[in-house]
Design an enzyme around this catalytic site. Structure first.
Site, PDB file in Angstrom:
ATOM      1  N   ASP A 489       0.896  -1.005  -0.107  1.00 41.92           N
ATOM      2  CA  ASP A 489       0.125   0.010   0.000  1.00 41.92           C
ATOM      3  C   ASP A 489       0.809   1.274   0.091  1.00 41.92           C
ATOM      4  O   ASP A 489       2.113   1.149  -0.040  1.00 41.92           O
ATOM      5  CB  ASP A 489      -0.852  -0.001   1.305  1.00 41.92           C
ATOM      6  CG  ASP A 489      -2.073   1.025   0.945  1.00 41.92           C
ATOM      7  OD1 ASP A 489      -2.375   1.642   0.138  1.00 41.92           O
ATOM      8  OD2 ASP A 489      -2.673   0.998   2.027  1.00 41.92           O
ATOM      9  N   LYS A 490       0.279   2.470   0.337  1.00 41.28           N
ATOM     10  CA  LYS A 490       1.074   3.580   0.406  1.00 41.28           C
ATOM     11  C   LYS A 490       1.574   4.187  -1.109  1.00 41.28           C
ATOM     12  O   LYS A 490       2.799   4.335  -0.816  1.00 41.28           O
ATOM     13  CB  LYS A 490       1.955   3.543   1.411  1.00 41.28           C
ATOM     14  CG  LYS A 490       1.354   3.206   2.870  1.00 41.28           C
ATOM     15  CD  LYS A 490       0.805   4.413   3.339  1.00 41.28           C
ATOM     16  CE  LYS A 490       0.306   4.204   4.701  1.00 41.28           C
ATOM     17  NZ  LYS A 490      -0.664   5.264   5.179  1.00 41.28           N
ATOM     18  N   THR A 491       0.874   4.150  -1.903  1.00 34.22           N
ATOM     19  CA  THR A 491       1.415   4.893  -3.247  1.00 34.22           C
ATOM     20  C   THR A 491       1.778   6.164  -3.010  1.00 34.22           C
ATOM     21  O   THR A 491       1.007   6.915  -2.401  1.00 34.22           O
ATOM     22  CB  THR A 491       0.406   4.842  -4.295  1.00 34.22           C
ATOM     23  OG1 THR A 491      -0.194   3.498  -4.709  1.00 34.22           O
ATOM     24  CG2 THR A 491       0.748   5.309  -5.594  1.00 34.22           C
ATOM     25  N   PHE A 602     -12.266  16.606   3.500  1.00 35.26           N
ATOM     26  CA  PHE A 602     -12.671  15.194   2.758  1.00 35.26           C
ATOM     27  C   PHE A 602     -12.639  14.030   3.677  1.00 35.26           C
ATOM     28  O   PHE A 602     -11.728  13.951   4.641  1.00 35.26           O
ATOM     29  CB  PHE A 602     -11.807  15.151   1.801  1.00 35.26           C
ATOM     30  CG  PHE A 602     -11.608  13.976   0.986  1.00 35.26           C
ATOM     31  CD1 PHE A 602     -12.270  13.612  -0.030  1.00 35.26           C
ATOM     32  CD2 PHE A 602     -10.626  12.863   1.656  1.00 35.26           C
ATOM     33  CE1 PHE A 602     -12.360  12.458  -0.706  1.00 35.26           C
ATOM     34  CE2 PHE A 602     -10.602  11.716   0.991  1.00 35.26           C
ATOM     35  CZ  PHE A 602     -11.514  11.456  -0.326  1.00 35.26           C
ATOM     36  N   ARG A 656      -6.702  10.772 -13.281  1.00 35.10           N
ATOM     37  CA  ARG A 656      -7.641  10.908 -12.063  1.00 35.10           C
ATOM     38  C   ARG A 656      -8.327  12.176 -12.152  1.00 35.10           C
ATOM     39  O   ARG A 656      -7.853  13.262 -12.401  1.00 35.10           O
ATOM     40  CB  ARG A 656      -6.605  11.261 -10.721  1.00 35.10           C
ATOM     41  CG  ARG A 656      -7.309  11.261  -9.635  1.00 35.10           C
ATOM     42  CD  ARG A 656      -6.258  11.194  -8.691  1.00 35.10           C
ATOM     43  NE  ARG A 656      -6.992  11.157  -7.054  1.00 35.10           N
ATOM     44  CZ  ARG A 656      -6.417  11.134  -6.099  1.00 35.10           C
ATOM     45  NH1 ARG A 656      -5.112  11.137  -5.934  1.00 35.10           N
ATOM     46  NH2 ARG A 656      -7.278  11.145  -4.825  1.00 35.10           N
TER      47      ARG A 656
END
Length: 663
Positions: A489-491, A602, A656
């Site tokens: 994980d942790k892009t 957010f 994105r």
């Protein structure tokens, strides 16, 4: 292994005189079954005699299997009368002694009808609360650095969790500071605010290691070989085992010291707290208790506990807990009838071990935070506990090794029976017969197995270290042989950022009110200052100034840089009065100024964020909402017909995409 002798286990903890309950551990994602026992003097006497007659074999069984030790020394009883609790987690058993301590102070609200925090008064019907105690007492036990207190009203043990079952409004209105006496009262219950990991001494570690089943069998084998004049072989095994034990002790002690340094974090220091009379007092961080009101200094510090912000705003570096290097803004909690929950209200909670790098307060009102959890109850404490007591992964190397040894032992039994038959027919003396038969066991079950495993693990760890791969838990190396897939994980932490702004696609309405998309604009700063798209990009974010630099989420940062606007966060300026707010964040471009009135940050659950802004000299306010297109579109009353096609044209290319709306 025999289960506790209960014909029907009672899971309803509210039922009186129960012998059994479940202790949920949310942080470690497990449930622990708790059984009540009481020491029996007759059983203890028999247990001591058996140990003397059988050379300590019952003691070894009790060390290896906690349920047997409890069964040897105790009898089942109700939890309210228990002096020992037997805890079962999956297939593992633990036992803890129940302590009964008188306290000099009984905090207000404890042991009321709702159970409080488990403190029992001397008038309670609990067997331990006899008239001989003139002070209030509480019965409790400690398991995995967490305290469980007896709740006399609910007839069960409850975990001491700090501030629990308190509404947000109550935190804001009722917690204005503790008196000195009240602070002492609470400290007698919660203990010092300290995450102190026990580091065992070498002698204790040696004792625990030597009494391992493998080494006990090895000691038996060495004695047998020495009796049979195999001195050289026995000596070699002793030397190899000694080296193996020394390596294990040194490595285990080093890991404990590293973990303890990580848990302590920083040296003790003084913090300012507000008392109930409004005065400020400096106390040691170890004396903090839930309910204290901490005053955060302007230069910031390392938060020593979990605390909820009640006044002001602070910027916190949570990389120690989350691994994210982006600072997080903590805002005051709002009034609500909802119960406070650190997970739900984490945007308003400063966690223990995180660095407060910047504070913002105005008009002489300092940043204030109410302590909600201390010690091992904090998020940092739970993180340390999860490292010390990891959840069972289903790959129990020790259990598999024992099964392997048991299989070898079964084969050796067949050989023992055959040899015994031969020696009896030959008329061999019983001493020789016994030595030879037992020797078969030492041949089938290799005594050097634990030493070989330890040396192999140490060699594997040294090979990993040469490749700059560090392992804080060497036994986990054995599990790696079964791994087939590893997910990361942790892009952004393991990869490069490489995020850039591409374009913005404005949407306008024609004379008939029908919306349609315009051509993509690749330079957002070329849009007119009156463009709602440009204003939304400039204001709908969570960026902030830290030491002269704008920091925040990389996506927000790139989007804001593309607008060419200026971010101003005035500390004390009369100009901010024009926005009917003491301290708004001001966004400026040429002669256009926008004041950020309110920010709804957010959240992953909503997949969107919103801000309320006000343009200078405008009587109206505007709300901008930014988020994933599928979450923002339902709030739009009118969408272009080719909305989905336009969205797909970017997503299929790997862009994105964010949607932006206003009202």
């Amino acid at each position: 292994m025999p289960r506790p002798p209960y014909s029907s286990l009672q899971t309803n903890v509210s039922e009186k005189n129960n012998k059994y309950q479940i202790l949920p551990d949310v942080q470690l994602q497990t449930q622990i079954q708790c059984f009540g026992y009481r020491y029996n003097r007759i059983k203890i006497f028999i247990y001591i005699i058996l140990n003397l007659l059988l050379l300590g074999i019952p003691y070894l069984i009790g060390r290896w299997y906690a349920q047997w030790k409890v069964y040897f020394n105790c009898t089942p009883t109700f939890l309210r009368n228990a002096t020992v609790v037997l805890l079962q987690e999956d297939n593992q058993y633990f036992f803890c002694n129940v302590r009964m301590d008188p306290i000099d102070f009984l905090p207000d609200g404890y042991a009321q009808k709702d159970g409080g925090n488990g403190v029992a008064r001397a008038s309670s019907s609990t067997a331990f609360n006899s008239p001989m105690f003139s002070k209030p007492i509480f019965r409790h036990f400690t398991f995995r650095y967490e305290e469980y207190l007896w709740d006399d009203s609910k007839d069960c043990f409850r975990k001491l969790e700090g501030m629990h079952g308190v509404s947000c409004t109550e935190i804001l209105c009722s917690y204005s500071g503790l008196s000195h006496s009240k602070q002492i009262q609470l400290k007698s219950i919660y203990g010092p605010n300290l995450i102190d990991v026990e580091v065992k001494g070498y002698w204790r570690l040696l004792f625990d290691e030597v009494l391992n089943p493998f080494y006990v069998f090895q000691l038996f084998s060495v004695c047998l070989w020495s009796f049979d004049n195999y001195y050289v072989y026995a000596g070699c095994i002793v030397v190899i085992s000694a080296v193996s034990i020394i390596i294990t002790l040194v490595e285990t002690r080093r890991q404990m010291e590293v973990l303890r340094e990580m848990a302590i974090g920083s040296d003790d220091f003084l913090v300012s707290v507000r008392r109930s009379n409004g005065e400020e007092e400096e106390i040691c961080i170890r004396d903090l208790v839930p309910g204290d009101v901490i005053l955060v200094p302007p230069e910031g510090f390392i938060m020593p506990c979990d605390a909820v912000v009640t006044n002001g705003t602070c910027i916190v570096n949570e990389s120690m807990l989350t691994g994210e290097s982006i600072p997080v803004r903590k805002t005051p909690i709002a009034e609500s009838d909802d119960y406070y929950d650190c997970e739900i209200h984490k945007r308003h909670t400063v966690f223990a071990g995180t660095q407060v790098i910047q504070t913002r307060f105005y008009g002489g009102n300092k940043i204030s935070c109410v302590v909600v959890r201390t010690g091992f109850s904090t998020l940092k404490g739970n993180l340390i506990r999860s490292m010390m007591f990891p959840k069972d992964s289903g790959l129990d190397f020790y259990r598999d090794a024992m099964r392997f040894v048991a299989t070898l032992f079964l084969f050796s039994v067949c050989g023992m029976i055959y040899c015994l038959y031969l020696y009896v027919n030959r008329g061999t003396s019983w001493i020789v017969m016994l030595v030879r038969v037992l020797d078969i066991v030492t041949i089938a079950v290799p005594p050097a197995l634990p030493a070989a495993l330890t040396v192999g693990t140490f060699y594997a760890q040294s090979r990993l270290k040469r490749r700059q791969i560090y392992c804080i838990s060497p036994p986990k190396i054995n599990y790696c042989g079964k791994l087939q897939l590893i997910c990361f994980d942790k892009t952004g932490t393991l990869t490069e950022d490489g995020l850039d702004f591409s374009c913005v696609v404005p949407c306008v309405e024609d004379n008939s009110g029908k919306p349609s998309f315009l051509e993509p604009v690749y330079e957002a700063r070329n849009l007119p200052p009156t463009s709602e798209v440009l204003r939304g990009m400039a204001s709908c974010h969570s960026l902030t100034h830290i030491k002269g630099n704008i920091v925040g989420d990389p996506l927000d940062l790139k989007m804001f840089e593309a607008t060419g606007w200026e971010l101003i966060e005035p500390m004390n300026s009369n100009d901010t009065r024009r926005y009917d707010l003491l301290t708004p964040t001001v966004l400026k471009m040429d002669d256009v100024e926008i004041g950020l009135i309110r920010e709804f940050e957010f959240t992953p659950q909503l997949q969107r964020m919103s801000v309320v802004v006000k343009t200078l000299d405008s009587p109206f306010m505007t709300l901008y909402c930014k988020g994933s297109p599928e979450k923002v579109s339902p709030f739009c009353s009118n969408l272009p017909e080719n909305y989905d096609l336009m969205l797909d044209s970017f997503t299929v290319k790997g862009f994105r995409v964010l949607a932006l709306g206003c009202v």
